[in-house]
Scaffold this active site. Structure first.
Site: not given
Length: 202
Positions: A33, A36-38, A41
């Protein structure tokens, strides 16, 4: 007939799916969520799990530790997927993930990512978190535990995980956008009818 997607998922497994179809997942489902995405990216950190051909779940589970190396899934309910909208297109491109599962719809960036890289988004019904946990056969790994339980990448082996309702397909269709058009077309007449009975509605 019950449609089951099995990891590693291939492009051809997804091409015949349309929004509104119901599928189930067997294989690997990784909780993944916001943070982890941050990390991937924005911070350019490599994920500790190879997601190519796999599925991610926008979820913050409740997990019980059995011993030093083993965990048990207690509850695994979906998180609002729109929170990942600004990351998901690039996330799909960089990871090769094929199935994204969450709560609610996603927007145009995710639609573009799914269409360009042959992936789909699916909705898991809310309120079924304990049921979902029964579909987790084993938690095989836990990565980035420094993030805390909700944000850890829990690598789950699942069987017949679902039902999952396809909300974005590989053709650029978005079930939530389609439903908004239908509902808005009906809304005016309903409001007019209510106004006649409830005078304070303007």
């Amino acid at each position: 007939m019950k449609k089951i997607l099995t990891t590693p998922i291939k492009d051809e497994d997804l091409l015949s799916l349309n929004v509104g179809d119901v599928v189930y997942l067997t294989g690997y489902l990784v909780t993944c969520r916001d943070v982890a995405h941050r990390r991937l990216i924005e911070l350019k950190r490599e994920l500790p799990v190879d997601l190519k051909g796999l599925a991610i779940f926008h979820a913050g589970p409740i997990v019980r530790r059995k011993d030093a190396d083993h965990f048990e899934m207690v509850s695994i309910g979906p998180t609002t997927s729109m929170r990942m909208e600004k990351f998901e297109k690039q996330f799909i491109e960089e990871t090769g993930v094929k199935l994204i599962v969450g709560k609610g719809g996603m927007g145009p960036e995710t639609v573009e990512g799914c269409q360009a890289h042959k992936a789909v988004h699916a909705v898991f019904p809310g309120g079924c978190a304990v049921l979902a946990a029964t579909k987790v056969e084993e938690i095989e790994r836990a990565e980035w535990q420094d993030l805390g339980m909700p944000e850890t990448l829990w690598v789950n082996r699942v069987k017949d995980f679902g039902p999952l309702i396809i909300s974005i397909d590989t053709k650029g269709n978005n079930l939530f956008d389609q439903n908004k058009v239908k509902f808005n077309a009906k809304k005016g007449a309903v409001i007019d009818r209510i106004k006649k009975e409830v005078r304070f509605i303007k």
